[in-house]
Design an enzyme around this catalytic site. Structure first.
Site, PDB file in Angstrom:
ATOM      1  N   LEU A  77       0.982  -1.167  -0.051  1.00 53.98           N
ATOM      2  CA  LEU A  77       0.003   0.086   0.124  1.00 53.98           C
ATOM      3  C   LEU A  77       0.908   1.282   0.093  1.00 53.98           C
ATOM      4  O   LEU A  77       0.741   2.108  -0.645  1.00 53.98           O
ATOM      5  CB  LEU A  77      -0.900  -0.207   1.142  1.00 53.98           C
ATOM      6  CG  LEU A  77      -1.655   1.447   1.579  1.00 53.98           C
ATOM      7  CD1 LEU A  77      -2.707   1.752   0.468  1.00 53.98           C
ATOM      8  CD2 LEU A  77      -2.483   1.137   3.023  1.00 53.98           C
ATOM      9  N   TYR A  78       1.789   1.178   0.821  1.00 54.83           N
ATOM     10  CA  TYR A  78       2.593   2.416   1.127  1.00 54.83           C
ATOM     11  C   TYR A  78       3.651   2.761  -0.378  1.00 54.83           C
ATOM     12  O   TYR A  78       3.678   4.087  -0.780  1.00 54.83           O
ATOM     13  CB  TYR A  78       3.552   2.448   2.191  1.00 54.83           C
ATOM     14  CG  TYR A  78       2.862   2.285   3.486  1.00 54.83           C
ATOM     15  CD1 TYR A  78       1.706   3.262   3.747  1.00 54.83           C
ATOM     16  CD2 TYR A  78       3.329   1.537   4.582  1.00 54.83           C
ATOM     17  CE1 TYR A  78       0.971   3.002   5.130  1.00 54.83           C
ATOM     18  CE2 TYR A  78       2.789   1.342   5.757  1.00 54.83           C
ATOM     19  CZ  TYR A  78       1.502   2.241   5.866  1.00 54.83           C
ATOM     20  OH  TYR A  78       0.828   2.193   7.271  1.00 54.83           O
ATOM     21  N   ARG A  79       3.970   1.686  -0.957  1.00 50.86           N
ATOM     22  CA  ARG A  79       4.948   1.753  -2.187  1.00 50.86           C
ATOM     23  C   ARG A  79       3.877   2.241  -3.433  1.00 50.86           C
ATOM     24  O   ARG A  79       4.245   3.162  -4.276  1.00 50.86           O
ATOM     25  CB  ARG A  79       5.504   0.698  -2.486  1.00 50.86           C
ATOM     26  CG  ARG A  79       6.516   0.073  -1.612  1.00 50.86           C
ATOM     27  CD  ARG A  79       7.664   1.267  -1.711  1.00 50.86           C
ATOM     28  NE  ARG A  79       9.077   0.685  -0.957  1.00 50.86           N
ATOM     29  CZ  ARG A  79       9.791   1.441  -0.566  1.00 50.86           C
ATOM     30  NH1 ARG A  79       9.536   2.616  -0.143  1.00 50.86           N
ATOM     31  NH2 ARG A  79      11.024   1.021  -0.036  1.00 50.86           N
ATOM     32  N   PHE A 112       5.177   6.099  -1.096  1.00 50.87           N
ATOM     33  CA  PHE A 112       6.012   6.470  -0.025  1.00 50.87           C
ATOM     34  C   PHE A 112       7.500   5.941  -0.402  1.00 50.87           C
ATOM     35  O   PHE A 112       7.681   5.001  -0.861  1.00 50.87           O
ATOM     36  CB  PHE A 112       5.418   5.708   1.121  1.00 50.87           C
ATOM     37  CG  PHE A 112       4.232   6.383   1.887  1.00 50.87           C
ATOM     38  CD1 PHE A 112       4.784   7.237   2.831  1.00 50.87           C
ATOM     39  CD2 PHE A 112       3.007   6.351   1.396  1.00 50.87           C
ATOM     40  CE1 PHE A 112       3.609   7.912   3.458  1.00 50.87           C
ATOM     41  CE2 PHE A 112       2.071   6.964   1.981  1.00 50.87           C
ATOM     42  CZ  PHE A 112       2.359   7.992   3.281  1.00 50.87           C
TER      43      PHE A 112
END
Ligand SMILES: CC(C)(COP(=O)(O)OP(=O)(O)OC[C@H]1O[C@@H](n2cnc3c(N)ncnc32)[C@H](O)[C@@H]1OP(=O)(O)O)[C@@H](O)C(=O)NCCC(=O)NCCS
Length: 160
Positions: free
Chosen positions: A125-127, A131
């Site tokens: 999710l963060y990638r 992020f």
């Protein structure tokens, strides 16, 4: 979120303290019956806060190109979706709702490293939402696990 009851009891005071910090914002996801199935919150990071000081220690001596991360940021503190509701985009929805309209120009968070395993859902999710690495394999005081500190400029790019 299926934490042991003792964890909630222990962390309740901390969560309450966070909710009184400057810039606190939260987002919640309710199902059609009004039951809470996901939550995200954070606040304005700054000197004197435990997390800020721990990250500042990790960034010490690394030069001005990384020090800027600690200026005027939103700390994404908690993001959780109930296990039986995961895998349907709720986490990304909460993240976007929380960060939408943020007055800060950047956001920071910490998440456990995945080691030799494939990256888990939080990492994906963060990638996916852009992020980048700020610190890797950082050790927070009192926690033996390695953590990554990730960050990105705001606003988020629109969902694909
Ligand atoms: C991390 C966490 C919040 C992510 O929540 P989530 O709702 O499962 O995650 P996402 O929004 O990324 O959605 C998950 C998947 O649904 C897919 N998806 C996105 N939109 C979708 C939609 N409209 N319909 C169906 N699937 C969709 C995504 O592609 C994603 O796929 P992937 O996980 O295989 O890469 C959740 O897994 C969680 O609570 N984990 C435990 C706590 C935790 O680790 N928190 C973060 C601490 S730093």
């Amino acid at each position: 979120m299926r934490y042991p009851t003792s964890t909630a009891r222990h962390r309740r005071t901390l969560w309450l303290d966070h909710s009184r910090r400057p810039g606190w914002r939260g987002a919640a996801w309710l199902d059609s019956a009004g039951t809470l199935i996901g939550i995200a919150y954070g606040y304005t990071g700054g000197p004197g806060q435990w997390w800020f000081e721990e990250v500042r220690r990790g960034l010490a001596g690394r030069g001005p190109d990384v020090q800027f991360w600690l200026q005027d940021y939103f700390e994404l503190t908690e993001l959780h979706v109930r296990p039986d509701a995961q895998g349907h985009g709720l986490g990304e929805g909460l993240l976007r709702t929380l960060l939408d309209g943020s007055p800060q120009p950047r956001v920071l968070l910490s998440t456990p490293e995945y080691g030799t395993q494939p990256p888990g859902r939080a990492w994906r999710l963060y990638r996916r939402t852009g992020f980048r690495d700020v610190l890797r394999n950082h050790r927070f005081t009192g926690d033996s696990r390695p953590f990554a500190v990730l960050g990105r400029e705001l606003p988020l790019a629109p969902a694909q």
